[in-house]
Design a protein around this motif. Structure first.
Motif, PDB file in Angstrom:
ATOM      1  N   ARG A 121     -33.264   6.766  45.044  1.00  0.00           N
ATOM      2  CA  ARG A 121     -33.857   6.043  43.916  1.00  0.00           C
ATOM      3  C   ARG A 121     -35.348   5.761  44.166  1.00  0.00           C
ATOM      4  NH1 ARG A 121     -28.865   2.152  41.765  1.00  0.00           N
ATOM      5  NH2 ARG A 121     -27.337   3.841  41.704  1.00  0.00           N
ATOM      6  N   GLY A 122     -36.022   6.803  44.642  1.00  0.00           N
ATOM      7  CA  GLY A 122     -37.466   6.747  44.819  1.00  0.00           C
ATOM      8  C   GLY A 122     -37.943   6.427  46.209  1.00  0.00           C
ATOM      9  N   ARG A 123     -37.077   5.868  47.058  1.00  0.00           N
ATOM     10  CA  ARG A 123     -37.533   5.468  48.396  1.00  0.00           C
ATOM     11  C   ARG A 123     -37.062   6.477  49.437  1.00  0.00           C
ATOM     12  NH1 ARG A 123     -34.940  -0.394  48.776  1.00  0.00           N
ATOM     13  NH2 ARG A 123     -34.492  -0.151  46.571  1.00  0.00           N
ATOM     14  N   PRO A 124     -37.933   6.822  50.414  1.00  0.00           N
ATOM     15  CA  PRO A 124     -37.527   7.775  51.457  1.00  0.00           C
ATOM     16  C   PRO A 124     -36.545   7.142  52.427  1.00  0.00           C
ATOM     17  CG  PRO A 124     -39.728   6.928  51.899  1.00  0.00           C
ATOM     18  CD  PRO A 124     -39.320   6.363  50.569  1.00  0.00           C
ATOM     19  N   VAL A 125     -35.523   7.889  52.811  1.00  0.00           N
ATOM     20  CA  VAL A 125     -34.497   7.401  53.730  1.00  0.00           C
ATOM     21  C   VAL A 125     -34.042   8.543  54.628  1.00  0.00           C
ATOM     22  CG1 VAL A 125     -33.611   5.584  52.187  1.00  0.00           C
ATOM     23  CG2 VAL A 125     -32.671   7.892  52.045  1.00  0.00           C
ATOM     24  N   VAL A 126     -33.365   8.175  55.711  1.00  0.00           N
ATOM     25  CA  VAL A 126     -32.626   9.123  56.532  1.00  0.00           C
ATOM     26  C   VAL A 126     -31.145   8.911  56.228  1.00  0.00           C
ATOM     27  CG1 VAL A 126     -31.906   9.692  58.883  1.00  0.00           C
ATOM     28  CG2 VAL A 126     -34.328   9.361  58.368  1.00  0.00           C
ATOM     29  N   ILE A 127     -30.427   9.985  55.975  1.00  0.00           N
ATOM     30  CA  ILE A 127     -29.008   9.872  55.665  1.00  0.00           C
ATOM     31  C   ILE A 127     -28.193  10.755  56.602  1.00  0.00           C
ATOM     32  CG2 ILE A 127     -29.401   9.299  53.249  1.00  0.00           C
ATOM     33  CD1 ILE A 127     -28.650  12.164  52.507  1.00  0.00           C
ATOM     34  N   MET A 128     -26.971  10.338  56.867  1.00  0.00           N
ATOM     35  CA  MET A 128     -26.064  11.152  57.677  1.00  0.00           C
ATOM     36  C   MET A 128     -24.627  10.720  57.381  1.00  0.00           C
ATOM     37  SD  MET A 128     -26.726   9.529  61.449  1.00  0.00           S
ATOM     38  CE  MET A 128     -26.746   7.752  61.720  1.00  0.00           C
ATOM     39  N   GLY A 129     -23.711  11.615  57.628  1.00  0.00           N
ATOM     40  CA  GLY A 129     -22.325  11.270  57.375  1.00  0.00           C
ATOM     41  C   GLY A 129     -21.371  12.359  57.801  1.00  0.00           C
ATOM     42  N   GLN A 130     -20.122  11.978  57.958  1.00  0.00           N
ATOM     43  CA  GLN A 130     -19.086  12.945  58.282  1.00  0.00           C
ATOM     44  C   GLN A 130     -18.635  13.667  57.018  1.00  0.00           C
ATOM     45  OE1 GLN A 130     -17.903   9.603  59.824  1.00  0.00           O
ATOM     46  NE2 GLN A 130     -18.106  10.105  61.979  1.00  0.00           N
ATOM     47  N   GLU A 131     -18.476  14.957  57.117  1.00  0.00           N
ATOM     48  CA  GLU A 131     -18.019  15.781  55.996  1.00  0.00           C
ATOM     49  C   GLU A 131     -16.702  16.449  56.386  1.00  0.00           C
ATOM     50  OE1 GLU A 131     -17.112  17.603  52.796  1.00  0.00           O
ATOM     51  OE2 GLU A 131     -18.884  16.314  52.802  1.00  0.00           O
ATOM     52  N   LYS A 132     -15.647  16.178  55.595  1.00  0.00           N
ATOM     53  CA  LYS A 132     -14.330  16.749  55.886  1.00  0.00           C
ATOM     54  C   LYS A 132     -14.103  18.110  55.246  1.00  0.00           C
ATOM     55  CE  LYS A 132     -11.557  12.567  56.685  1.00  0.00           C
ATOM     56  NZ  LYS A 132     -10.438  11.740  56.168  1.00  0.00           N
ATOM     57  N   GLY A 133     -14.801  18.392  54.138  1.00  0.00           N
ATOM     58  CA  GLY A 133     -14.555  19.631  53.409  1.00  0.00           C
ATOM     59  C   GLY A 133     -13.537  19.438  52.303  1.00  0.00           C
ATOM     60  N   HIS A 134     -13.587  20.322  51.297  1.00  0.00           N
ATOM     61  CA  HIS A 134     -12.729  20.188  50.120  1.00  0.00           C
ATOM     62  C   HIS A 134     -11.643  21.258  50.023  1.00  0.00           C
ATOM     63  CE1 HIS A 134     -14.573  16.851  47.942  1.00  0.00           C
ATOM     64  NE2 HIS A 134     -15.748  17.298  48.332  1.00  0.00           N
ATOM     65  N   ASP A 135     -11.798  22.353  50.754  1.00  0.00           N
ATOM     66  CA  ASP A 135     -10.788  23.423  50.724  1.00  0.00           C
ATOM     67  C   ASP A 135     -10.621  23.961  52.140  1.00  0.00           C
ATOM     68  OD1 ASP A 135     -13.012  25.088  51.206  1.00  0.00           O
ATOM     69  OD2 ASP A 135     -13.270  25.497  49.074  1.00  0.00           O
ATOM     70  N   THR A 136      -9.740  24.933  52.294  1.00  0.00           N
ATOM     71  CA  THR A 136      -9.426  25.410  53.646  1.00  0.00           C
ATOM     72  C   THR A 136     -10.651  25.903  54.384  1.00  0.00           C
ATOM     73  OG1 THR A 136      -7.187  26.031  52.937  1.00  0.00           O
ATOM     74  CG2 THR A 136      -8.014  27.022  54.971  1.00  0.00           C
ATOM     75  N   ALA A 137     -11.462  26.721  53.719  1.00  0.00           N
ATOM     76  CA  ALA A 137     -12.638  27.293  54.380  1.00  0.00           C
ATOM     77  C   ALA A 137     -13.630  26.206  54.800  1.00  0.00           C
ATOM     78  CB  ALA A 137     -13.319  28.298  53.460  1.00  0.00           C
ATOM     79  N   SER A 138     -13.927  25.273  53.884  1.00  0.00           N
ATOM     80  CA  SER A 138     -14.908  24.235  54.214  1.00  0.00           C
ATOM     81  C   SER A 138     -14.350  23.241  55.232  1.00  0.00           C
ATOM     82  CB  SER A 138     -15.384  23.517  52.947  1.00  0.00           C
ATOM     83  OG  SER A 138     -14.322  22.862  52.295  1.00  0.00           O
ATOM     84  N   ARG A 139     -13.053  22.989  55.195  1.00  0.00           N
ATOM     85  CA  ARG A 139     -12.462  22.086  56.187  1.00  0.00           C
ATOM     86  C   ARG A 139     -12.578  22.674  57.595  1.00  0.00           C
ATOM     87  NH1 ARG A 139      -7.587  21.133  52.063  1.00  0.00           N
ATOM     88  NH2 ARG A 139      -8.557  19.451  50.859  1.00  0.00           N
ATOM     89  N   LEU A 140     -12.391  23.980  57.698  1.00  0.00           N
ATOM     90  CA  LEU A 140     -12.554  24.629  58.998  1.00  0.00           C
ATOM     91  C   LEU A 140     -14.016  24.606  59.433  1.00  0.00           C
ATOM     92  CD1 LEU A 140     -10.145  27.664  58.528  1.00  0.00           C
ATOM     93  CD2 LEU A 140      -9.800  25.696  60.033  1.00  0.00           C
ATOM     94  N   THR A 141     -14.926  24.849  58.486  1.00  0.00           N
ATOM     95  CA  THR A 141     -16.360  24.818  58.800  1.00  0.00           C
ATOM     96  C   THR A 141     -16.773  23.460  59.339  1.00  0.00           C
ATOM     97  OG1 THR A 141     -16.898  26.486  57.125  1.00  0.00           O
ATOM     98  CG2 THR A 141     -18.680  24.998  57.803  1.00  0.00           C
ATOM     99  N   HIS A 142     -16.276  22.396  58.689  1.00  0.00           N
ATOM    100  CA  HIS A 142     -16.667  21.036  59.063  1.00  0.00           C
ATOM    101  C   HIS A 142     -15.693  20.386  60.055  1.00  0.00           C
ATOM    102  CE1 HIS A 142     -19.880  21.140  56.144  1.00  0.00           C
ATOM    103  NE2 HIS A 142     -19.034  21.503  55.207  1.00  0.00           N
ATOM    104  N   ASN A 143     -14.736  21.174  60.539  1.00  0.00           N
ATOM    105  CA  ASN A 143     -13.764  20.694  61.530  1.00  0.00           C
ATOM    106  C   ASN A 143     -13.067  19.414  61.071  1.00  0.00           C
ATOM    107  OD1 ASN A 143     -12.431  21.188  64.013  1.00  0.00           O
ATOM    108  ND2 ASN A 143     -13.662  19.634  65.037  1.00  0.00           N
TER     109      ASN A 143
END
Length: 318
Positions: A105-127
């Motif tokens: 919303r206009g202000r610079p930030v650093v972001i990070m987070g765990q990603e689980k994935g939404h399907d089989t391929a992405s879940r394997l990619t993101h472990n």
């Protein structure tokens, strides 16, 4: 994407199946608008009643719902100009933890987070959102960058825990988690962690040692999974429901214990039922929390964060 119903949502699923059936019949057998409207109202009432009386095990299932919004959804819904930063500069890039620079919303930030994935391929990619040591070392690198440039850190927690594999242990999993936790506690910039789904063990706290810790209404945050606790206590993972009921892992319990600071409301039916509304709700809360820390010095931020964590488990003097 087809709707995934949890076990306790079966009555809702049955009603919505009837609505879909009548919708299809309307194309060939005349209008069923009145019947459909009645069923929709009934389904909405049932959903509200069901989600108003979830027990801890039901909330655990909601927190793990495969259609719940994940980190990449929060990035798309809340941030602009996201530039992903990869790698830990020591071993490699871990895709279970994503992060970088963005504007909120206009202000610079650093972001990070765990990603689980939404399907089989992405879940394997993101472990499945279970980070290896290089993921936590990436998080430290991002926090160092935030401190260097005076940027707030926003983290999004959603993991069953850190990856317990042999390679991860050989590369110093426990040390990497400890370093990431330490860096979060020593940051001189505002930091806000949000448990968006499942906050599991040290793998979660490694990016949740923040100035403010938020939690979605139907998320959980625990030192061990209910299945793991049941396996230790009763040597029977099937008793996970019993463990969940005893562990105080839901948002109201965590606020009462001063482990988290604030509950972010979810749409009726859970964040997975209306991801856009859930994401917007969190965005509004993040604005309020960042504004409340505006103008604080680095020392004031560190002292407040230390006081926050020291207060966990404290008892009144006799």
């Amino acid at each position: 994407m087809a709707t995934h119903y949890l076990d306790f949502e079966k009555p809702i699923a049955d009603l919505e199946a009837k609505i879909e059936e009548l919708d299809l019949l309307s194309a060939t057998a005349g209008s069923f608008d009145a019947e459909i409207d009645g069923l929709r109202k009934k389904a909405a009432q049932l959903r509200k009643k069901t989600y108003g009386a979830l027990d801890p095990w039901m909330k655990t299932q909601v927190a793990r719902h495969p259609q719940r919004p994940h980190f990449i959804d929060f990035v798309a819904g809340l941030f602009t100009n996201f530039t992903e930063l990869k790698g830990d500069r020591q071993f490699g890039d871990d895709q279970a933890i994503l992060g970088g620079l963005a504007r909120f919303r206009g202000r610079p930030v650093v972001i990070m987070g765990q990603e689980k994935g939404h399907d089989t391929a992405s879940r394997l990619t993101h472990n499945f959102g279970m980070a290896r040591p290089e993921g936590y070392r990436k998080a430290v690198r991002l926090m160092d960058l935030a401190e260097q440039y005076g940027l707030p850190v926003l983290s999004f927690v959603d993991t069953a825990g850190a990856y317990p594999g042999l390679g991860a242990e050989e590369r110093g999993q426990a040390e990497a988690i400890a370093r990431s936790t330490e860096r979060g506690l020593t940051l001189g910039v505002p930091s806000i962690a949000t448990v968006t789904g499942e906050g599991g063990s040290g793998g979660a706290i490694a990016i949740a040692a923040a100035s403010r810790v938020l939690i979605f209404e139907h998320s959980i945050y625990s030192v061990i999974s209910p299945e793991g606790a049941a396996g230790i206590l009763w040597r029977d993972a099937a008793r996970a429901r019993d463990a969940a009921m005893a562990m105080k892992i839901t948002a109201p319990d965590l606020v009462a214990l001063k482990i988290v600071d604030r509950i972010v409301p979810e749409p009726v039916g859970g964040a997975h039922s209306d991801a856009a509304a859930a994401i917007a709700s969190l965005g509004d809360v993040l604005v309020e929390e960042l504004d409340a820390m505006k103008g604080l010095s680095a020392d004031e931020i560190r002292r407040a964060r230390a006081a926050r964590f020291y207060a966990i488990g404290a008892t009144e003097p006799r």
